[in-house]
Design an enzyme around this catalytic site. Structure first.
Site, mmCIF file in Angstrom:
data_model
loop_
_atom_site.group_PDB
_atom_site.id
_atom_site.type_symbol
_atom_site.label_atom_id
_atom_site.label_comp_id
_atom_site.label_asym_id
_atom_site.label_seq_id
_atom_site.Cartn_x
_atom_site.Cartn_y
_atom_site.Cartn_z
ATOM 1 N N MET A 78 0.842 -1.207 0.000
ATOM 2 C CA MET A 78 0.000 0.000 0.000
ATOM 3 C C MET A 78 0.875 1.254 0.000
ATOM 4 S SD MET A 78 -3.047 1.130 -0.175
ATOM 5 C CE MET A 78 -2.679 2.735 -0.842
ATOM 6 N N SER A 146 -17.064 -17.007 -2.627
ATOM 7 C CA SER A 146 -17.471 -18.122 -3.492
ATOM 8 C C SER A 146 -18.850 -18.597 -3.072
ATOM 9 C CB SER A 146 -16.479 -19.280 -3.342
ATOM 10 O OG SER A 146 -16.997 -20.452 -3.946
ATOM 11 N N TYR A 159 -12.274 -25.013 3.047
ATOM 12 C CA TYR A 159 -12.344 -24.024 1.963
ATOM 13 C C TYR A 159 -13.679 -23.264 2.063
ATOM 14 C CZ TYR A 159 -12.606 -21.949 -2.721
ATOM 15 O OH TYR A 159 -12.726 -21.064 -3.769
ATOM 16 N N LYS A 163 -14.718 -19.197 2.893
ATOM 17 C CA LYS A 163 -15.546 -18.375 2.007
ATOM 18 C C LYS A 163 -16.791 -17.854 2.741
ATOM 19 C CE LYS A 163 -12.769 -18.564 -1.433
ATOM 20 N NZ LYS A 163 -12.107 -17.344 -1.908
HETATM 21 N N1 LIG Z 1 -12.053 -20.894 -9.920
HETATM 22 C C1 LIG Z 1 -13.221 -20.975 -9.316
HETATM 23 O O1 LIG Z 1 -14.108 -21.775 -9.699
HETATM 24 C C2 LIG Z 1 -13.545 -20.079 -8.162
HETATM 25 C C3 LIG Z 1 -14.873 -20.034 -7.718
HETATM 26 C C4 LIG Z 1 -15.183 -19.220 -6.642
HETATM 27 C C5 LIG Z 1 -14.215 -18.448 -6.045
HETATM 28 N N2 LIG Z 1 -12.924 -18.516 -6.497
HETATM 29 C C6 LIG Z 1 -11.925 -17.691 -5.835
HETATM 30 O O2 LIG Z 1 -11.354 -16.819 -6.770
HETATM 31 C C7 LIG Z 1 -10.051 -16.429 -6.316
HETATM 32 C C8 LIG Z 1 -9.055 -16.616 -7.450
HETATM 33 O O3 LIG Z 1 -8.953 -17.998 -7.719
HETATM 34 P P1 LIG Z 1 -8.676 -18.589 -9.164
HETATM 35 O O4 LIG Z 1 -9.714 -19.588 -9.423
HETATM 36 O O5 LIG Z 1 -8.446 -17.497 -10.131
HETATM 37 O O6 LIG Z 1 -7.354 -19.434 -8.843
HETATM 38 P P2 LIG Z 1 -5.820 -19.243 -9.251
HETATM 39 O O7 LIG Z 1 -5.688 -19.107 -10.720
HETATM 40 O O8 LIG Z 1 -5.127 -20.356 -8.557
HETATM 41 O O9 LIG Z 1 -5.446 -17.834 -8.588
HETATM 42 C C9 LIG Z 1 -5.107 -17.696 -7.250
HETATM 43 C C10 LIG Z 1 -4.305 -16.425 -7.129
HETATM 44 O O10 LIG Z 1 -3.997 -16.237 -5.743
HETATM 45 C C11 LIG Z 1 -2.604 -15.967 -5.634
HETATM 46 N N3 LIG Z 1 -2.115 -16.379 -4.328
HETATM 47 C C12 LIG Z 1 -2.221 -17.583 -3.726
HETATM 48 N N4 LIG Z 1 -1.594 -17.579 -2.544
HETATM 49 C C13 LIG Z 1 -1.076 -16.326 -2.396
HETATM 50 C C14 LIG Z 1 -0.310 -15.683 -1.396
HETATM 51 N N5 LIG Z 1 0.052 -16.330 -0.265
HETATM 52 N N6 LIG Z 1 0.050 -14.397 -1.575
HETATM 53 C C15 LIG Z 1 -0.306 -13.725 -2.707
HETATM 54 N N7 LIG Z 1 -1.033 -14.277 -3.682
HETATM 55 C C16 LIG Z 1 -1.413 -15.562 -3.533
HETATM 56 C C17 LIG Z 1 -1.983 -16.798 -6.760
HETATM 57 O O11 LIG Z 1 -0.692 -16.296 -7.098
HETATM 58 P P3 LIG Z 1 0.714 -16.906 -6.630
HETATM 59 O O12 LIG Z 1 0.562 -18.390 -6.551
HETATM 60 O O13 LIG Z 1 1.648 -16.406 -7.679
HETATM 61 O O14 LIG Z 1 0.973 -16.294 -5.289
HETATM 62 C C18 LIG Z 1 -2.980 -16.505 -7.872
HETATM 63 O O15 LIG Z 1 -2.674 -15.255 -8.463
HETATM 64 C C19 LIG Z 1 -9.769 -17.310 -5.093
HETATM 65 O O16 LIG Z 1 -10.036 -16.574 -3.925
HETATM 66 C C20 LIG Z 1 -10.765 -18.443 -5.233
HETATM 67 O O17 LIG Z 1 -11.067 -19.030 -3.994
HETATM 68 C C21 LIG Z 1 -12.571 -19.302 -7.546
#
Ligand SMILES: NC(=O)c1ccc[n+]([C@@H]2O[C@H](COP(=O)([O-])OP(=O)(O)OC[C@H]3O[C@@H](n4cnc5c(N)ncnc54)[C@H](OP(=O)(O)O)[C@@H]3O)[C@@H](O)[C@H]2O)c1
Length: 259
Positions: A78, A146, A159, A163
């Site tokens: 920030m 989610s 998980y 959420k």
């Molecule tokens: N895909 C679905 O169906 C779905 C549905 C409902 C909600 N969501 C939510 O949407 C969000 C994004 O998920 P996605 O599906 O796009 O999955 P994803 O492609 O795995 O993205 C997850 C992101 O979180 C980052 N991340 C994980 N741990 C981190 C940490 N300790 N510090 C900083 N960044 C971190 C990852 O980057 P790095 O690994 O590079 O750190 C990546 O950029 C999540 O909160 C997930 O629960 C997803």
């Protein structure tokens, strides 16, 4: 109905996407950069952030690699944004991790990782942005939760709890911050094809792509929605399931998932 101040023009808006290296966060960041916003990109994977930024003007992107489970990293992020752009208009908290688990597979370490990444990272991120938003009397906080937080579901052990906690957090934040001119947006996606869901071995109903998810999220923010949920053909059923008494819900959840 608009519960938040609508955003009509992205040009020059200062946005921070935490969790921008892949999936939904990366797609949202690209969409906003394409619309003229300035976007600070955070996640742990610096090369992925640099690759995303390389497709856009250097004036509009800021790569801030960080581990969002570390509160001091978010505070520093920030500070960096304030140093470069003088402040922030919108923070999108998207970092997440998912380990499918049934009760007999309960693993404390995996559970802690989900609580830290999915929930505590948002708490710390919100803490980092609130003082600036309060001082300027404007700003927006977007929390990616989610539909898994609506009710308990097989494979969603812990998980889903993280959420559900985010949904409650967003409601609390809205009550406190809306009267102060700060928007709070709660995003509840159904299944989106990303690295996070690629590990699922079951058929995911109403699966959509990350670009479609990003379009829904940005359009919901533009309209000032509090809850942005999609795809509606799936989320409408889950919202209905939320109203069912336990006896009926448990029977239906087992029948629908076969688990
Ligand atoms: N895909 C679905 O169906 C779905 C549905 C409902 C909600 N969501 C939510 O949407 C969000 C994004 O998920 P996605 O599906 O796009 O999955 P994803 O492609 O795995 O993205 C997850 C992101 O979180 C980052 N991340 C994980 N741990 C981190 C940490 N300790 N510090 C900083 N960044 C971190 C990852 O980057 P790095 O690994 O590079 O750190 C990546 O950029 C999540 O909160 C997930 O629960 C997803």
């Amino acid at each position: 109905m608009s519960l938040n101040p609508p955003i009509r023009n992205w040009r020059g808006r200062r946005v921070w996407v935490v969790g921008a290296s892949s999936g939904i966060g990366a797609a949202v960041a690209k969409l906003l950069l394409g619309a003229g916003a300035r976007v600070a990109l955070s996640a742990r994977s610096a090369p992925s952030l640099e690759a995303l930024a390389s497709g856009f003007s250097g004036d509009n992107t800021l790569c801030l690699p960080l581990d969002a489970t570390r509160p001091e990293a978010l505070l520093r992020g920030m500070e960096d944004i304030r140093g470069h752009w003088g402040g922030l208009d919108l923070a999108i908290f998207c970092a997440g991790t998912y380990a499918p688990m049934r009760a007999w597979q309960l693993d404390g370490e995996k559970a802690r990782a989900m609580v830290e990444t999915n929930f505590m990272s948002v708490v710390h991120g919100v803490q980092a942005v609130i003082p600036g938003f309060l001082a300027q009397g404007s700003g927006g906080i977007v929390i990616i939760s989610s539909v898994a937080g609506y009710r308990g579901l097989p494979n969603g052990l812990v998980y889903g709890s993280t959420k559900a906690a985010l949904i409650n957090l967003a409601e609390n934040l809205y009550l406190d911050l809306a009267p102060k001119g700060i928007g709070v947006f709660l995003v509840n996606p159904g299944f989106v094809k990303t690295p996070l869901t690629d590990k699922n071995t079951f058929r995911m109903p109403a699966l959509i792509g990350a670009d479609e998810a990003a379009t829904r999220i940005v359009s919901g923010i533009e309209r000032g929605r509090f809850e942005i949920h999609f795809p509606r053909r799936f989320t409408a059923l889950l919202k209905l399931a939320r109203l069912l008494p336990y006896a009926l819900y448990f029977r239906l959840a087992r029948a629908a998932t076969g688990l």
